[in-house]
Structure formats: structure tokens, C-alpha cells
Design a protein around this motif. Structure first.
Motif, PDB file in Angstrom:
ATOM      1  N   THR A   2      47.582  43.567  23.426  1.00 56.27           N
ATOM      2  CA  THR A   2      48.481  44.382  24.236  1.00 56.27           C
ATOM      3  C   THR A   2      48.850  43.678  25.538  1.00 56.27           C
ATOM      4  OG1 THR A   2      46.748  45.538  25.486  1.00 56.27           O
ATOM      5  CG2 THR A   2      47.366  46.465  23.328  1.00 56.27           C
ATOM      6  N   PHE A   3      49.942  44.149  26.125  1.00 58.71           N
ATOM      7  CA  PHE A   3      50.394  43.653  27.419  1.00 58.71           C
ATOM      8  C   PHE A   3      49.368  43.960  28.502  1.00 58.71           C
ATOM      9  CE2 PHE A   3      52.958  44.406  31.348  1.00 58.71           C
ATOM     10  CZ  PHE A   3      53.485  43.133  31.493  1.00 58.71           C
ATOM     11  N   GLY A   4      48.801  45.157  28.453  1.00 56.94           N
ATOM     12  CA  GLY A   4      47.815  45.559  29.453  1.00 56.94           C
ATOM     13  C   GLY A   4      46.575  44.686  29.439  1.00 56.94           C
ATOM     14  N   GLU A   5      46.091  44.345  28.248  1.00 55.39           N
ATOM     15  CA  GLU A   5      44.908  43.492  28.153  1.00 55.39           C
ATOM     16  C   GLU A   5      45.186  42.102  28.730  1.00 55.39           C
ATOM     17  OE1 GLU A   5      42.404  44.058  24.337  1.00 55.39           O
ATOM     18  OE2 GLU A   5      44.369  44.896  23.829  1.00 55.39           O
ATOM     19  N   ALA A   6      46.386  41.590  28.486  1.00 57.68           N
ATOM     20  CA  ALA A   6      46.746  40.283  29.031  1.00 57.68           C
ATOM     21  C   ALA A   6      46.844  40.341  30.557  1.00 57.68           C
ATOM     22  CB  ALA A   6      48.066  39.811  28.423  1.00 57.68           C
ATOM     23  N   LEU A   7      47.398  41.434  31.095  1.00 61.30           N
ATOM     24  CA  LEU A   7      47.482  41.593  32.546  1.00 61.30           C
ATOM     25  C   LEU A   7      46.093  41.592  33.183  1.00 61.30           C
ATOM     26  CD1 LEU A   7      50.221  44.312  33.249  1.00 61.30           C
ATOM     27  CD2 LEU A   7      50.214  41.940  34.073  1.00 61.30           C
ATOM     28  N   VAL A   8      45.173  42.326  32.577  1.00 61.02           N
ATOM     29  CA  VAL A   8      43.806  42.383  33.096  1.00 61.02           C
ATOM     30  C   VAL A   8      43.162  41.001  33.036  1.00 61.02           C
ATOM     31  CG1 VAL A   8      41.490  43.307  32.676  1.00 61.02           C
ATOM     32  CG2 VAL A   8      43.475  44.827  32.577  1.00 61.02           C
ATOM     33  N   ALA A   9      43.389  40.275  31.943  1.00 62.11           N
ATOM     34  CA  ALA A   9      42.814  38.938  31.799  1.00 62.11           C
ATOM     35  C   ALA A   9      43.357  37.984  32.857  1.00 62.11           C
ATOM     36  CB  ALA A   9      43.095  38.403  30.402  1.00 62.11           C
ATOM     37  N   ASN A  10      44.645  38.097  33.156  1.00 56.65           N
ATOM     38  CA  ASN A  10      45.247  37.261  34.194  1.00 56.65           C
ATOM     39  C   ASN A  10      44.669  37.579  35.567  1.00 56.65           C
ATOM     40  OD1 ASN A  10      48.062  37.430  36.189  1.00 56.65           O
ATOM     41  ND2 ASN A  10      47.360  35.465  35.430  1.00 56.65           N
ATOM     42  N   PHE A  11      44.513  38.862  35.854  1.00 59.18           N
ATOM     43  CA  PHE A  11      43.921  39.298  37.123  1.00 59.18           C
ATOM     44  C   PHE A  11      42.497  38.753  37.259  1.00 59.18           C
ATOM     45  CE2 PHE A  11      41.432  42.290  39.662  1.00 59.18           C
ATOM     46  CZ  PHE A  11      42.216  42.423  40.800  1.00 59.18           C
ATOM     47  N   ARG A  12      41.714  38.840  36.190  1.00 58.34           N
ATOM     48  CA  ARG A  12      40.336  38.346  36.220  1.00 58.34           C
ATOM     49  C   ARG A  12      40.295  36.835  36.440  1.00 58.34           C
ATOM     50  NH1 ARG A  12      38.060  41.839  31.043  1.00 58.34           N
ATOM     51  NH2 ARG A  12      37.571  43.766  32.205  1.00 58.34           N
ATOM     52  N   TRP A  13      41.242  36.128  35.820  1.00 58.44           N
ATOM     53  CA  TRP A  13      41.266  34.667  35.979  1.00 58.44           C
ATOM     54  C   TRP A  13      41.603  34.288  37.422  1.00 58.44           C
ATOM     55  CZ3 TRP A  13      39.589  30.665  33.259  1.00 58.44           C
ATOM     56  CH2 TRP A  13      39.983  29.381  33.662  1.00 58.44           C
ATOM     57  N   LEU A  14      42.594  34.953  37.998  1.00 55.16           N
ATOM     58  CA  LEU A  14      42.964  34.667  39.381  1.00 55.16           C
ATOM     59  C   LEU A  14      41.798  34.960  40.329  1.00 55.16           C
ATOM     60  CD1 LEU A  14      46.612  36.061  39.497  1.00 55.16           C
ATOM     61  CD2 LEU A  14      45.914  33.655  39.553  1.00 55.16           C
ATOM     62  N   LYS A  15      41.074  36.036  40.052  1.00 55.49           N
ATOM     63  CA  LYS A  15      39.919  36.366  40.874  1.00 55.49           C
ATOM     64  C   LYS A  15      38.833  35.313  40.731  1.00 55.49           C
ATOM     65  CE  LYS A  15      36.846  40.194  42.067  1.00 55.49           C
ATOM     66  NZ  LYS A  15      36.444  41.584  41.773  1.00 55.49           N
ATOM     67  N   LEU A  16      38.618  34.848  39.493  1.00 60.96           N
ATOM     68  CA  LEU A  16      37.624  33.803  39.248  1.00 60.96           C
ATOM     69  C   LEU A  16      38.015  32.503  39.945  1.00 60.96           C
ATOM     70  CD1 LEU A  16      35.096  32.758  37.756  1.00 60.96           C
ATOM     71  CD2 LEU A  16      36.590  32.233  35.814  1.00 60.96           C
ATOM     72  N   MET A  17      39.300  32.140  39.875  1.00 67.77           N
ATOM     73  CA  MET A  17      39.757  30.912  40.513  1.00 67.77           C
ATOM     74  C   MET A  17      39.682  30.997  42.038  1.00 67.77           C
ATOM     75  SD  MET A  17      40.458  28.617  38.252  1.00 67.77           S
ATOM     76  CE  MET A  17      38.959  29.275  37.490  1.00 67.77           C
ATOM     77  N   GLY A  18      39.552  32.201  42.560  1.00 70.90           N
ATOM     78  CA  GLY A  18      39.394  32.365  43.996  1.00 70.90           C
ATOM     79  C   GLY A  18      37.990  32.145  44.471  1.00 70.90           C
ATOM     80  N   THR A  19      37.033  32.059  43.543  1.00 68.96           N
ATOM     81  CA  THR A  19      35.650  31.802  43.906  1.00 68.96           C
ATOM     82  C   THR A  19      35.436  30.317  44.166  1.00 68.96           C
ATOM     83  OG1 THR A  19      34.987  31.566  41.578  1.00 68.96           O
ATOM     84  CG2 THR A  19      34.861  33.770  42.554  1.00 68.96           C
ATOM     85  N   SER A  20      34.225  29.940  44.436  1.00 70.73           N
ATOM     86  CA  SER A  20      33.907  28.542  44.752  1.00 70.73           C
ATOM     87  C   SER A  20      34.177  27.643  43.553  1.00 70.73           C
ATOM     88  CB  SER A  20      32.442  28.409  45.151  1.00 70.73           C
ATOM     89  OG  SER A  20      31.601  28.669  44.042  1.00 70.73           O
TER      90      SER A  20
END
Length: 366
Positions: A341-359
Motif C-alpha cells: 500500500t501507499f501508506g506502508e511505503a510512506l511510513v517506511a520512508n519516514f522511518r528511513w529518514l529518521k534513521l538517517m538522522g541518527t549517528s
């Protein structure tokens, strides 16, 4: 990381692309249909262009009721995004028609909505499609340093907030693109270490003339028919913020999320271990394949893996090509990633951006 070599090479073909092309060609032959010049695509283009013209006309000349004006601006922005997804995208890839002049005409819709078609073809068709998810080459995962999308990108302190301010970036990016086009064409003349080919006089005329037409349609005419400059700027901003939010979210869902891979060439040889076609599958993700509306509105961009492998085939065929691709991936042991679904992909993108914001230590331990 800064790449000093501009040529990245891929491993020798292992037969994946050859077999995939063979099966896809067999499908078109067995169905006796053309890869381009399809009535359904021309009808879709007419509907979307009619959508934009109607929304623009309604907003300017419709009832003088504020909420209707705002609604019209949002509709206009959604229509402009539709041009970006379905009309200009296929055309600038050469996927609308086997006749170059037809693709060129539809490709000019990008210039009318404020985006240089010639620069886009170099940045997107060449750099992004050739060097997908390779930092220093694929401009679309660089974000000018503001957003950290790749684990190989230098980490800055403000990246830990990127999952919070990313929608502000999406909202303003159409304005940035339009200004950056002129700066790139006239002054900077390169993306990273890749020199932009010297534009022909006609290309430069289209680039600059397109900006004039774009500003005339969305700023000049509204002021000329009686709207105040403030009203015009607000309406223009609503339309283009809507466009930016739509276009950026969709394009991010193809590459900036798990399990898409971010490739790093070997430092000595500057090569990639996989053949090019397999690298495309590994760095790209599909989403919402069964959503009929998104299949129509997004111009096949939810079938991004198929698009990267067959950019010059009209996107209306992607739902039929995807099962063929899946079979070949199974035969060759290549992972083909799809979010239902589109929603699952949106959540995955948000999680990736948050992860890339870590160290960097955390983000590279994937």
C-alpha cells in the motif's frame, strides 16, 4: 563523501537483463500491442491537461468566494503534479511515442509548469537512471546536503530533525527547482562532477522562455485580470506547495526507504558488483500495485522498478510487465521489493529518514 571519478562501471551481464527483455518483448508480440503510441495514454494526457486548464480557469474566473478559490488552487496543484507524473515524465523519457517530435511537444509541459525539460533529462534520465542511489552521482538522493538520504552521506547535526522538517522541504522545492535551473544552466554548469552538456541555442531559449510563460500564466495573467499581487502570490503558493508535497513524496517512495540499497563503488576501480539491471532492482521499490487510482494518477511511478528497467515503454503497460519481472527475479535469485500500500511505503520512508538522522555509526549498521 565526494566522488573524484565520474565514470562508474557495472559488472558483466549475467543474463538477467537479456532474459527479461526477451520475455517482455514476447508479451508485446503475443498481445499484438505497441510499447508506445497508445490511445489510452493520449486520452490520459488530454484529461490531465484539461484538469489543469479547467482548475486554472475556475480559480481565476469562478465565483469570488474565498474557499472556492483556495479549493481551486489545491486542484490546480494536484493537476500540475499529474502533469509531472504522467504527461511530461513519459514524454521526456521518450515513452509517449515512437516519434521524437511527439515526445518533445509533450515534454515541454515541464517547462510550462516551471521545470526545465532539458536539464531534467540530463539529471533524471542520465544521472539518476544510470547511477541510481549512488552518492555523488545520483543527484536525486543528495538533497544538496540538507536531507541525509544515504548512509554514506556526511552526517550533520540538523539531520536528526529531518523527518520533522522534510515536509517543509517538499513544500518549497518547486520554487527552488525553478530558480536552480537558471543558476545551473548559466553559471554552475554541472551536477557534482558531471558537466552539463552545453545547451543548444534552442534549448536555452526554451529554458528561459519557459520560465517567462510559466510566470506569465501563474502570476502575470492573474494580476492582469484584477487580483492583487498578494492574492496572486498566496494562490500561486498554495498550488505549488500542493504540487511539491505530492511530487516529492511519490518520488521518495521509490528509493529512499528500506529495503532499497544504497550502492558504494569500490574505491580503487569505481565499479559496482552487480550488472546494471540487477542494481536497478536492488536500489528501487514498488508500492501499491493494486491501487487502481494510483496506477492511473501516478503515471506508473508506483511501478518504479519496472520504470527503471523500461523507461521508454509507456507506463500504462507497467502492471502487465511487473509479473514478468517478478518471475525473472525469482529465476535469478534477485530480490524484488514491493510495498502493498501507499501508506506502508510512506511510513517506511519516514522511518528511513529518521534513521538517517541518527549517528553514522547507527545508520551504517544496517
Amino acid at each position: 563523501m565526494t566522488q573524484t571519478q565520474t565514470r562508474v562501471t557495472f559488472a558483466k551481464n549475467v543474463g538477467f537483463r537479456k532474459e527479461l527483455n526477451k520475455r517482455v518483448d514476447a508479451y508485446f508480440e503475443s498481445e499484438n500491442i505497441a510499447k508506445r503510441d497508445n490511445l489510452a495514454m493520449y486520452l490520459k494526457s488530454a484529461i490531465i491537461l484539461g484538469w489543469v486548464i479547467s482548475a486554472w480557469t475556475f480559480t481565476l474566473f469562478g465565483p469570488p468566494i474565498m474557499w472556492m478559490k483556495v479549493f481551486g488552487c489545491v486542484l490546480l496543484g494536484l493537476g500540475i503534479a499529474g502533469v509531472g507524473f504522467s504527461v511530461g515524465h513519459d514524454a521526456n523519457h521518450g515513452g509517449d511515442s515512437s516519434r521524437k517530435w511527439v515526445n518533445s511537444i509533450f515534454g515541454l509541459t515541464y517547462d510550462v509548469i516551471g521545470l526545465s525539460s532539458s536539464l531534467w533529462r540530463f539529471r533524471h534520465n542520465f544521472l539518476h537512471h544510470t547511477y541510481t542511489n549512488i552518492l555523488g552521482h545520483d543527484v536525486e538522493i543528495h538533497g544538496d546536503g540538507l536531507v541525509r538520504m544515504s548512509p554514506y552521506m556526511e552526517h550533520k547535526w540538523y539531520h536528526k530533525f529531518q523527518h520533522l522538517f522534510i515536509f517543509i522541504v517538499y513544500a518549497i522545492i518547486p520554487f527552488y527547482w525553478s530558480a536552480a535551473d537558471i543558476h545551473l544552466a548559466l553559471f554552475k554548469r554541472k551536477y557534482h562532477e558531471h558537466i552539463i552538456p552545453t545547451p543548444k541555442p534552442l534549448e536555452m531559449l526554451i529554458l528561459l522562455g519557459g520560465k517567462v510563460i510559466w510566470l506569465g500564466l501563474f502570476l502575470g495573467i492573474p494580476i492582469a485580470v484584477g487580483y492583487t499581487p498578494l492574492q496572486v502570490i498566496v494562490g500561486f503558493s498554495i498550488a505549488y506547495i500542493t504540487y511539491g508535497l505530492m511530487i516529492c513524496n511519490v518520488f521518495m517512495l521509490a528509493h529512499v526507504l528500506a529495503p532499497a540499497e544504497f550502492l558504494q563503488p569500490h574505491p580503487e576501480s569505481n565499479d559496482i558488483d552487480d550488472e546494471w539491471a540487477i542494481a536497478q532492482v536492488k536500489t528501487t521499490v514498488d508500492f501499491a500495485p493494486k491501487n487502481a487510482f494510483l496506477n492511473w494518477y501516478l503515471g506508473g511511478l508506483n511501478y518504479q522498478v519496472v520504470h527503471h528497467l523500461f523507461p521508454q515503454i509507456c507506463h500504462i503497460h507497467y502492471p502487465k510487465i511487473a509479473p514478468i519481472l517478478a518471475e525473472v527475479c525469482v529465476d535469478f535469485g534477485v530480490p524484488y521489493s514491493v510495498y502493498p500500500t501507499f501508506g506502508e511505503a510512506l511510513v517506511a520512508n519516514f522511518r528511513w529518514l529518521k534513521l538517517m538522522g541518527t549517528s553514522p555509526q547507527e545508520s551504517t549498521a544496517l
